[in-house]
Write a protein that holds these residues in place. Structure first.
Motif, short mmCIF file in Angstrom:
data_model
loop_
_atom_site.label_atom_id
_atom_site.label_comp_id
_atom_site.label_asym_id
_atom_site.label_seq_id
_atom_site.Cartn_x
_atom_site.Cartn_y
_atom_site.Cartn_z
N LYS A 1 -3.03 12.53 3.42
CA LYS A 1 -2.40 13.16 2.25
C LYS A 1 -2.48 12.20 1.06
O LYS A 1 -2.85 11.05 1.21
N HIS A 2 -2.11 12.71 -0.10
CA HIS A 2 -2.04 11.90 -1.32
C HIS A 2 -3.38 11.19 -1.60
O HIS A 2 -3.43 9.99 -1.84
N PRO B 48 0.79 -1.23 0.00
CA PRO B 48 0.00 0.00 0.00
C PRO B 48 0.82 1.29 0.00
O PRO B 48 0.28 2.36 -0.28
N LYS B 49 2.10 1.21 0.34
CA LYS B 49 2.97 2.39 0.27
C LYS B 49 4.36 1.92 -0.13
O LYS B 49 5.28 1.83 0.68
N PRO B 50 4.54 1.59 -1.41
CA PRO B 50 5.80 0.97 -1.84
C PRO B 50 7.00 1.90 -1.77
O PRO B 50 8.12 1.43 -1.62
N ILE B 51 6.77 3.21 -1.88
CA ILE B 51 7.86 4.19 -1.83
C ILE B 51 7.51 5.26 -0.81
O ILE B 51 6.44 5.88 -0.88
N PRO C 129 -9.71 0.43 1.91
CA PRO C 129 -8.98 -0.84 1.74
C PRO C 129 -7.61 -0.66 1.10
O PRO C 129 -7.43 0.12 0.17
N ALA C 130 -6.63 -1.41 1.62
CA ALA C 130 -5.28 -1.39 1.09
C ALA C 130 -5.22 -2.19 -0.21
O ALA C 130 -6.06 -3.06 -0.47
N SER C 131 -4.21 -1.93 -1.01
CA SER C 131 -4.07 -2.62 -2.29
C SER C 131 -3.86 -4.12 -2.12
O SER C 131 -4.16 -4.90 -3.02
N ASN C 132 -3.35 -4.55 -0.96
CA ASN C 132 -3.13 -5.98 -0.71
C ASN C 132 -4.22 -6.60 0.15
O ASN C 132 -4.02 -7.64 0.76
N CYS C 133 -5.39 -5.98 0.19
CA CYS C 133 -6.50 -6.50 0.99
C CYS C 133 -7.02 -7.82 0.41
O CYS C 133 -6.76 -8.15 -0.75
N GLY D 171 0.32 6.31 -2.41
CA GLY D 171 0.29 4.89 -2.10
C GLY D 171 -0.64 4.16 -3.05
O GLY D 171 -1.10 4.71 -4.06
N ALA D 172 -0.95 2.91 -2.72
CA ALA D 172 -1.80 2.08 -3.58
C ALA D 172 -2.94 1.49 -2.74
O ALA D 172 -2.71 0.92 -1.68
#
Length: 369
Positions: free
Chosen positions: A304-305, A240-243, A343-347, A249-250
């Protein structure tokens, strides 16, 4: 670490070899014991399966796939959703499977079992529909940095990349396009795709899907994406926050509607009622929407973002910084759906869909409305 990049020309040469009519390749796919990764293995059928029921039960080693330890670790694969195989074409199939213990009980990581059971309680009355906007990041398999990023330092700041066109802006379009077409071929209801805010980040949308299909279709779409990345020598990252830093994030925003929210008579009022119910269960949702119980998603949900603050519940019309967004078109039409942006990208889509059903339709919230 070096990454082997496939010679696609050589691969296609062998994939084009003809098969006899009685030879059908079927790949069994399942979520492993981590709840994050997918596994697969293939077998040859003597006829074309037309439904999951035409695919026999199979088994695999649980101790080698994150489920359990020990020498007696054989687990059962029960087919539950069938798709066309975009990698082998022809009559080849992909079949998504549930994982069960030898005694017939679902393994602890089998979140599909409880989700399907809960869906059965509301399908007839409310006919729930779901859609998921799955964000992901492409990583160079050789450098382990986002695809197209400099080996040292960073690319230009965010701004030109979202829905961008052109070299240096739409990084990895070939992978996104390959995935889009592969999902359509497989029979997955992929609604669209676009480049996201951070360079090398993309999104695809699955849905609308009824009931349990949202989980089945998203997991299979993820499987296809990861295998396509394998053929391009690119890693697919669902973190969800690769960088860290000033980069988006994702997430995996989920759109949710029921028969009542889609009704022009009281649709918008029902959506607002659901939002208040979700407000009362915000902390529970945060734990469910992240495989690490909010510990990963907190890096993304900062306020943010284009995100909300993980510790605060909020809602708003067209507000991309809210926990729950009501699209402007829904307000104008007086009915439709809500968008849960937490939801997070890896949910796990089964858990996310299940929680929306629980909190919006099943739990008694009469004292809180």
């Amino acid at each position: 670490m070096s990454t082997i990049k496939y010679n696609v020309t050589n691969l296609n040469r062998f994939m084009s070899l003809p098969l006899r009519d009685e030879q059908v390749q079927v790949t069994y796919v399942w979520v492993d014991g981590t709840g994050q990764s997918l596994r697969s293995k293939s077998r040859t059928f003597s006829s074309i399966p037309n439904s999951p029921k035409d695919c026999p039960e199979w088994n695999f080693c649980g101790s080698a796939t994150g489920f359990n330890e020990g020498n007696v670790a054989t687990l059962r694969l029960i087919p539950c959703a069938l798709y066309n195989d975009p990698f082998r074409n022809g009559n080849a199939k992909l079949v998504l499977c549930d994982v069960y213990e030898q005694d017939g009980s679902p393994v602890a990581a089998n979140n599909r079992f409880d989700c399907e059971k809960l869906m059965g309680q509301v399908n007839c009355d409310q006919d729930p529909w779901f859609g998921i906007e799955q964000e992901f990041t492409l990583f160079d398999g050789a450098t382990d940095r986002p695809l197209g990023w400099p080996s040292n330092g960073y690319p230009s700041p965010q701004g030109p990349y979202y829905c961008g066109v052109g070299a240096g802006k739409a990084i990895g379009r070939d992978i996104s396009e390959a995935h889009y077409r592969a999902c359509l071929y497989a029979g997955i209801p992929i609604a669209g795709t676009n480049a996201e805010v951070m360079p090398a980040q993309w999104e695809f949308q699955i849905g609308p899907c009824k009931s349990i299909a949202i989980g089945d279709d998203l997991w299979m779409a993820r499987y296809i994406l990861v295998q396509i990345g394998e053929e391009f020598g690119v890693k697919i990252c669902f973190d969800p926050k690769p960088i860290t830093g000033d980069w988006n994030g994702a997430g995996a925003h989920i759109n949710f509607s029921t028969k009542d929210t889609r009704s022009k008579e009281n649709g918008l009022d029902t959506i607002k009622k659901y939002i208040e119910r979700l407000r009362n269960h915000h902390k529970e949702s945060i734990v469910i929407y992240d495989p690490c119980e909010g510990k990963d998603n907190c890096r993304r949900l900062t306020g943010k973002h284009d995100t909300s603050n993980i510790n605060e519940f909020s809602s708003g019309i067209g507000d991309r910084g809210a926990s729950i967004r009501i699209p402007e078109t829904v307000v104008n039409e007086g009915c439709g759906y809500l968008e849960d942006r937490r939801p997070a990208s890896n949910c796990d889509p089964y858990l996310v869909a299940k929680s929306l059903i629980q909190f919006c339709l099943i739990l008694d919230n009469s004292n809180n409305e």
